[in-house]
Structure formats: structure tokens, C-alpha cells
Design an enzyme around this catalytic site. Structure first.
Site, short mmCIF file in Angstrom:
data_model
loop_
_atom_site.label_atom_id
_atom_site.label_comp_id
_atom_site.label_asym_id
_atom_site.label_seq_id
_atom_site.Cartn_x
_atom_site.Cartn_y
_atom_site.Cartn_z
N GLU A 168 19.31 29.61 -10.64
CA GLU A 168 19.80 30.00 -11.95
C GLU A 168 21.33 30.04 -12.03
O GLU A 168 21.93 31.07 -12.35
CB GLU A 168 19.20 31.35 -12.38
CG GLU A 168 17.69 31.32 -12.45
CD GLU A 168 17.06 32.69 -12.71
OE1 GLU A 168 17.81 33.67 -12.90
OE2 GLU A 168 15.83 32.78 -12.71
N GLU B 44 7.73 28.01 -11.45
CA GLU B 44 7.40 29.40 -11.79
C GLU B 44 6.63 29.50 -13.10
O GLU B 44 6.92 30.34 -13.95
CB GLU B 44 8.68 30.26 -11.88
CG GLU B 44 9.54 30.25 -10.65
CD GLU B 44 10.78 31.12 -10.79
OE1 GLU B 44 10.78 32.03 -11.64
OE2 GLU B 44 11.76 30.88 -10.04
#
Length: 817
Positions: free
Chosen positions: A189, A293
Site C-alpha cells: 500500500e 485479499e
């Protein structure tokens, strides 16, 4: 009494087109078939290398090549047997949910603990489940240890305590799981902006490149990932930003092996947009893509199942995607969704849908080797168990891998099994017979049905042979009914049929007695009455063989279906619809109205009903004459494309005199060119804030297949539909008309439209005569084939038509035109 004149009717046709997304699911399934499966040819041989036929071969897929995985929670794994069993039964890859994050391994500086991650790895390794590592570094400050945030830092390559600890983290974690984890999410991220993000900006991009280079040095065999939610999660559809970031790091020397997209989607997921705007831009980077995810919060388990299927299907259909990891499946402990399994360990609708997808994408099949020892399959990539069996002998099993590839995988297996003794019994009946002899159904087609064969080696196949035109014969096929197409009008064709069984060495029956049928004669051509016009009103045109229509092109927000159309208060019948509605899209449908309703219509206006709450539409209509009232519509086809300038349907079969109609809608302002000889009727733009274009036209057929095709002036989403309007058939008043029209039954030697004792008398007069060529083919008794002799071949055809008649005035007679 039949009338030689064509029956009065009037034909008008309505095409409804509205602009919308392409059929994403059909397209996705086609890609899946192409990229996720491969042909497999297994040859069974004996110890001398000779092929062994008659061996039953069964393939059962044990494991998919594609990764379908889940994250694993240490506490759930330790405490719940149901949790462990569900993983073993439903997933083939895994990742630790939290247990290998830096904060979990070193919450206190220089105090490392990998025990929970080790436990998960050891359990997965024991059960042959490969693992990926998540994550070496996380850019969000909320999840970074306070002691790390407090470290002094400087932009790389300057030394700093932060850089030292980063190196220690890589050296420790990567080395600890070296040759264990096949992947590592190195930097997690880095794209989100804001005060809580991009912690490692403190080292600069040079520091991020260094992370990948050092991890590669520690474990050269581990694939190193970027992992992002930006642009691919929470309702966002932007793969370009991520792709640009990846390309930038790679250009600076970061050894990035793959791209992780988290896939935390929201309800209302749009699969086609995700494919075009997320997967495609990321695929252009040239690296494998993994969904790392996945989850989708949705309280309604059935809606959750729908969203899951859309996401899995569209991602599975992309060639660059190599795996999908689910972020938890047990609802009570999953991070942001209700999962596949409820608190009582029952599998909910989403879980059942997931399992159904796994079944759909798993191959189980059987085949029996032929005389060449070959058995053929097409299966999903993965590991298979192969079972060989033969009656009275122990089974043999083998394990093989069907790896991805574009060519047929050819395997040779040596067996101790031997072929069963061949059987030599022919199917019954023998000779084969027709249960329904050849009969014309149009100017260009004849249908026939063989008697269903019985045999100890089923199923049986059938071969229909056209004796006077072998190109019109069938191949061996399992169906008992055969439709011969592409025939010439008003032409006699003779067929015979035989059957064969499914034995190792197939046993064939003898051919049936030949039987003949003549194709129908052309009627008058279908013709346009008046011209195509626009608007919602069209006065009735005068003409013979009438029927009615309306063409609607629509641009709508939301599903723009047109549910009904009426003309003068009479409801029209829908013939064909192409509907792939979404936010914007197109729909194409065809409605017709027959003569009786046209005659009783009390007005001349059209009333269409649309389901959309907002839209812009344009309309056109046309009338046609000389249409077959009993069966007005022939072949139909539709097609849609998400973008492009040219669009077409499949070729449409038709008869001489038929009319082929084309209607197209394009999702932009522009103009159309109709190709392949079509005449344009209406070409019009419509809309307000958004614009679209619609066109309709027609082409008279000469009896050869016609492909509706159009070219748009700009690249756009498009939908097309083509319909064959069938010409009315000529009918006859009496037997003289039938005979003069060349439609006499071949066995009707007396010319009275009946096959009876008069004709039998003619055959008996010339029985076994061998000089028929000198006496007008023995007055027609030498006809099957015309070979100069009246014999059993002629009598066999005669017997097939015994007591048939085609007299238009006769009771119980059947027309053959």
C-alpha cells in the site's frame, strides 16, 4: 381447394435496439475455455509399444493449476477442526492473515517471534498447500510499530537507523522463510495519500527499490510483489495509476516479479469495467497478477454469492491473473465481510456458489481407447489422477500434470491391461430403416429420421448418404434425425441411412432402402411495400401476403429493455432479443404481427413500453409483402461488441426469394454503411446529452447464405440483429398443376398423384426389362437409379412411397412443395 395464388398477408417487422454493455459473462467464459484449458491425448500401449484399444480411461482432477487460496488465522487454525477441514477441502494456496507482518514478528525492537507463522507454514506444508508471505513492509502508519516510527531517517542511499532496521527486517524474515514462502509482498500500500500513509517516503523511492533488491539477494527464488488496494478496491476502477507506479519502480531497478491487487470490492461490482479499467492496464506492465485479499461485504448471502461469482469469473478469465486469495472465509472472524461459512460452520449461499465455481472449473471425464490406443480429453490445467480399467482386470492409476500450453499434451502410458474380446454383432434393425423418410421442409432443405438402433455396444451413430449428391451426405452422428441443407429448389434428392455401434471395432448395418424427396419450389419474392419511415405512426400499406413492425433504437440509463410493442391496439410477438443491459448498453429485439391482427388493428400507431426510467429513442418501420404466413421467420442472429467500427452476425441461411433484414445501433453520433449488398432504409442519430445512431435495411436473397454486416463511422459499442423473412410458397389447385410444376412423386408412374396399383402394374409390365433406355426408361419404371433395368432397386424406392399421394384435392394427401 388449394389456390394457386399466394395467400393474402402483410408483413412489417420491428427491431428494437438500445445501447448497453456487452455480454461480459459469455465473453469471460469463452476466454476461460481458451486460456484455462488444454487438450490431452493419452495413448495406451502394451509392453511392446503396441496400442491397446478398448481400455476405459477416466481422468479426475486432483488440484487446479490456478491458485484458489485463503488467508489463515493462527487462532482459528489451532482451535477449530472445521476451520482446518474447510481449508483442505476448498483451497490450494494460503497466506498468513497477520502472523508474518513486521508488527507481529517484532513488536518490540530486537525481540523477534515467528512462532505463529511457523505453525501455519508447517501445517500447510504437511498438507501440501503452498504459501505466500504477507507482508515485509506496510506503508500505513496506523499499523507500524511506534519504535519504528520513532527511528531517525534519511533519503536513501544515506545511512540511517530506519534503513538499518529495514535491512534487518528483510534479512531476518526473508531468510527465516527462505525456500518456504514462494511469494513475498515486499511493500504494501504505497499508493494511498494522506497523513497516515506512505511511511517509507522517508527513505524515498531509492529506499523502496533497495527493499526489493535486498530481498532478491536473500532469496533469489522467491517472487517479489507490490501489493495495492488503490484503484482496485472499495469501488475504484483505476489500474493505470498502479501500472505507472510499478513501471516507475521497475525502471529504477526494482526486481518486481508480480503485481498484487487486493480486490476488496463493494456491492454493485461491475465485472466488465473491472476487466477493462483494472486488469487490462495492469496486464500491460507485463507481469503476472494475483488477487491477494478478496472480500465483498454484503449481508444478503445470495447477493454476496452473486458478487463473488462475478469477481471470480472475470478475474479467472484474464490471462495475466494467476491466483485469487480470499481474505478469510469464516464469517465471525473475517475482517470486513460475512464470508462463506457462518458461526455454526454451515456453508452459506456464498460458500455454495464458491464451491459450485470450483466444480465448474474442475474436470472429470471418461473415454475409451480406440484401435489406435488413443483417448482424448480437454481439461482445466492441473494435476490429474488417470484410472485405466478393463472388464475382469484390476484397475491401474497414474498421476499426471496437465500444464498450461497451447498445443495438445500427448502422453503414452504402458499398461498391463489387455483389450477385451471384440464383438461382431451388428445393430438392429439390419438393414437400417427410416422411421420418417426424406421430406422437403423448404426450397433448400430436406429432413429425415432413422429408426433408433439397438446394440450391446451403445450409443449408436448414423450416416445419411445422399446417393445423387454425396456433398449433401452427413458425417457419422449420434442423432437419428438429419437435416440436409444447401439444396437446390425443385430438385429430387435420394438418401439412404446406416448405423454403427460403439464397439472397439464398430459394426455397421447395411444401408436402408433408398428414399427420395423433392425440394420445394420457389414462391414469389418478398418485397418492400412503400419505404422505411421514422416515427410512431405508419399507415397500413396495401399489398398481398400482409403482416407488421416497428424499429426502435434506444439510448438509456439503466437496463433499457423494451418489454412490449403494440400496433393499433394489437400486441406484437417477440421473435428475437439480444439483451446485455447494464449502466449504459444496447438491446436488440424483433417483433412481428400477423395478418389477422393487422386487419383488425383499430389505428396505425405504435406503442412501445420500456423498462428504463430515463432514455432517448428513435423509431422506424417498414412493411413487406409475399411473406409465408404459416412460418414467416427463418434464421435469426444477433451480436454485440464493446467497441469497434465493424460488426456482423453469423451467416444466415435462407431460400431464394426470402428477405434478410438488418438493424444496428451504435453508441455514438455518426453514420452507418451497410455492407454485403444490403439496402439502407433509415440511418438516424438521436439523443441529447449522450448520442447514439441507429440504422435499418434489407436485402433480397437469391438462395445463398447472407451475413448482415455494417461499418460505423467511429469506434463504439454496437449491437446488430439479422432476421430472415421467409417467402410465401406457391400452392396448387389440382394434380395437373402438380405434375406440370415438376413435383410428381417419383413412384407415381401413372401421373395421377397417387402411388398405387396402377403404378405397380406399370412396374410389373417392365419387370427385369434390360433395354429401358430404348423405351423412355420403361415408361418411368426405371428410376432408382436410371440404369436401363427395372429391378429391386426401383421396386425398393417404389415400396417406400406405396400408397402416398400429393393430390391437392385428395383426402389425406401430403403436399411436397
Amino acid at each position: 381447394m388449394f389456390s394457386k395464388k399466394l395467400k393474402n398477408s402483410f408483413f412489417a417487422i420491428i427491431f428494437i435496439s438500445s445501447f448497453c454493455y456487452a455480454d461480459w459473462k459469455s465473453d469471460a467464459n469463452a476466454r476461460i475455455e481458451n486460456i484455462r484449458k488444454r487438450n490431452l491425448e493419452i495413448t495406451i500401449v502394451d509392453s511392446l509399444g503396441q496400442p491397446v484399444g478398448g481400455i476405459d480411461v477416466e481422468i479426475n482432477q486432483l488440484k487446479q493449476h490456478f491458485a484458489f487460496g485463503t488467508c489463515i488465522s493462527y487462532s482459528n487454525l489451532v482451535n477449530y477442526a472445521n476451520y482446518r477441514n474447510f481449508i483442505l477441502e476448498n483451497f490450494n494456496w494460503a497466506v498468513c492473515e497477520n502472523e508474518t507482518k513486521w508488527a507481529s514478528n517484532e513488536n518490540t525492537r530486537d525481540s523477534e517471534n515467528y512462532s505463529q507463522g511457523d505453525y501455519i507454514y508447517n501445517w500447510c506444508n504437511t498438507n501440501e498447500i503452498p504459501m505466500r508471505g504477507h507482508t515485509l513492509f506496510w506503508e500505513q502508519l496506523t499499523y507500524i510499530q511506534q519504535w519504528v516510527k520513532d527511528l531517525p531517517y534519511a533519503a536513501y542511499p544515506a545511512s540511517s537507523e530506519l534503513l538499518t532496521e529495514v535491512d534487518e527486517r528483510i534479512d531476518s524474515a526473508v531468510n527465516h522463510f527462505k525456500n518456504k514462502f514462494l511469494h513475498w509482498d515486499v511493500d504494501n500500500e504505497m499508493l494511498p495519500s494522506g497523513s497516515d500513509y506512505r511511511f517509507y517516503d522517508r527513505l524515498g523511492d531509492g529506499g523502496r527499490v533497495h527493499m526489493y533488491q535486498r530481498a532478491r539477494t536473500v532469496d533469489p527464488n522467491c517472487k517479489l510483489f507490490l501489493n495495492e488496494y488503490t484503484g482496485n478496491s472499495f469501488g475504484s476502477y483505476d489500474g493505470w495509476t498502479y501500472a505507472s507506479r510499478a513501471n516507475g519502480l521497475i525502471s529504477q531497478g526494482a526486481p518486481i516479479d508480480a503485481l498484487g491487487i487486493q480486490g476488496h470490492i463493494n456491492s454493485g461490482f461491475n465485472p466488465q469495467t473491472y476487466y477493462n479499467s483494472v486488469l487490462q492496464p495492469l496486464a500491460a506492465v507485463g507481469l503476472p497478477i494475483w488477487i491477494t485479499e478478496f472480500d465483498v461485504p454484503q449481508a444478503d448471502e445470495n447477493l454476496r454469492a452473486d458478487e463473488l461469482e462475478k469477481f471470480y469469473r472475470i478475474c479467472f478469465s484474464h490471462a495475466s491473473v494467476e491466483g485469487i486469495i480470499m481474505w478469510g472465509f469464516y464469517g465471525p472472524s473475517a475482517w470486513r465481510w460475512e464470508g462463506l461459512v457462518d458461526s455454526d460452520w454451515s456453508v452459506n449461499a456464498a460458500g455454495l456458489r464458491y464451491q459450485a465455481l470450483m466444480d465448474e472449473w474442475t474436470t472429470e471425464a471418461t473415454d475409451t481407447t480406440g484401435i489406435n490406443g488413443d483417448a482424448n480429453f480437454r481439461g482445466f490445467h492441473g494435476i490429474y489422477e488417470i484410472t485405466l480399467s478393463a472388464a475382469g482386470q484390476p484397475d491401474e492409476t497414474y498421476v499426471i500434470e496437465l500444464a498450461p500450453g497451447t498445443t495438445t499434451l500427448q502422453l503414452e502410458i504402458e499398461t498391463n491391461l489387455y483389450a477385451p474380446e471384440p464383438e461382431y454383432v451388428k445393430p438392429a434393425p439390419n438393414p437400417m430403416t427410416f422411421v420418417s423418410p426424406p421430406a422437403a421442409v423448404s426450397q433448400s432443405s430436406i429432413t429425415m429420421t432413422a429408426t433408433t438402433a439397438t446394440d450391446e455396444s451403445m450409443p449408436c451413430q448414423y450416416l445419411f448418404e445422399c446417393t445423387n449428391d454425396p456433398t449433401k451426405s452427413s458425417t457419422w452422428e449420434f442423432g437419428t434425425t438429419y437435416l440436409a441443407t444447401g439444396l437446390s429448389p425443385s430438385t429430387l434428392y435420394t438418401f439412404r441411412v446406416k448405423a454403427r455401434d460403439n464397439a472397439l471395432y464398430p459394426n455397421e448395418t447395411d444401408f436402408s432402402v433408398p428414399a427420395s424427396a423433392r425440394t420445394m419450389s420457389p414462391g414469389a419474392n418478398v418485397g418492400l411495400l412503400g419505404s422505411w419511415i421514422t416515427g410512431l405512426n405508419h399507415a397500413k400499406e396495401t399489398g398481398e401476403n400482409r403482416i407488421l413492425v416497428f424499429v426502435a433504437h434506444g439510448l438509456s440509463w439503466g437496463a433499457g429493455d423494451i418489454t412490449s410493442v403494440s400496433y393499433g391496439g394489437k400486441m406484437m410477438t417477440k421473435v428475437l432479443e439480444v439483451d446485455t443491459g447494464s449502466s449504459f448498453g444496447y438491446q436488440t429485439a424483433v417483433f412481428i404481427l400477423k395478418e389477422a391482427d393487422i386487419a383488425s388493428a383499430i389505428a396505425t400507431n405504435f406503442s412501445p413500453t420500456w423498462t428504463s426510467t430515463w432514455g432517448s429513442y428513435s423509431y422506424s418501420s417498414a412493411f413487406f409483402t409475399n411473406v409465408n404466413q404459416a412460418s414467416p421467420i427463418g434464421a435469426t442472429a444477433g451480436n454485440s461488441i464493446p467497441s469497434g467500427t465493424s460488426i456482423s452476425t453469423v451467416p444466415l441461411l435462407n431460400d431464394q426469394g426470402d428477405m434478410v433484414i438488418i438493424a444496428v445501433t451504435g453508441g455514438a453520433a455518426g453514420s452507418y454503411t451497410l455492407n454485403n449488398g444490403f439496402t439502407e432504409g433509415i440511418d438516424q442519430q438521436f439523443g441529447g446529452y449522450w448520442y447514439a445512431t441507429g440504422v435499418a435495411g434489407h436485402k433480397l436473397s437469391i438462395g445463398t447464405a447472407i451475413t448482415p454486416n455494417a461499418t460505423f463511422s467511429s469506434s463504439s459499442s454496437q449491437g446488430i440483429i439479422g432476421v430472415v423473412i421467409r417467402a410465401a410458397l406457391i400452392t396448387y389447385d389440382d394434380c395437373t398443376d402438380v405434375q406440370n410444376g415438376g413435383l410428381a412423386l417419383i413412384s407415381d408412374l401413372s401421373g395421377d398423384c397417387y402411388v398405387n396399383f396402377k403404378d405397380l402394374h406399370i412396374i410389373s409390365d417392365y419387370w427385369l426389362n434390360e433395354d429401358c433406355a430404348l423405351i423412355n426408361n420403361c415408361n418411368g419404371a426405371d428410376f432408382e437409379p436410371i440404369d436401363g433395368t427395372v429391378d429391386f432397386q426401383d421396386f425398393g424406392e417404389f415400396a417406400q412411397q406405396w400408397m402416398n399421394c400429393n393430390d391437392p384435392q385428395g383426402v389425406g394427401c401430403t403436399s411436397n412443395w
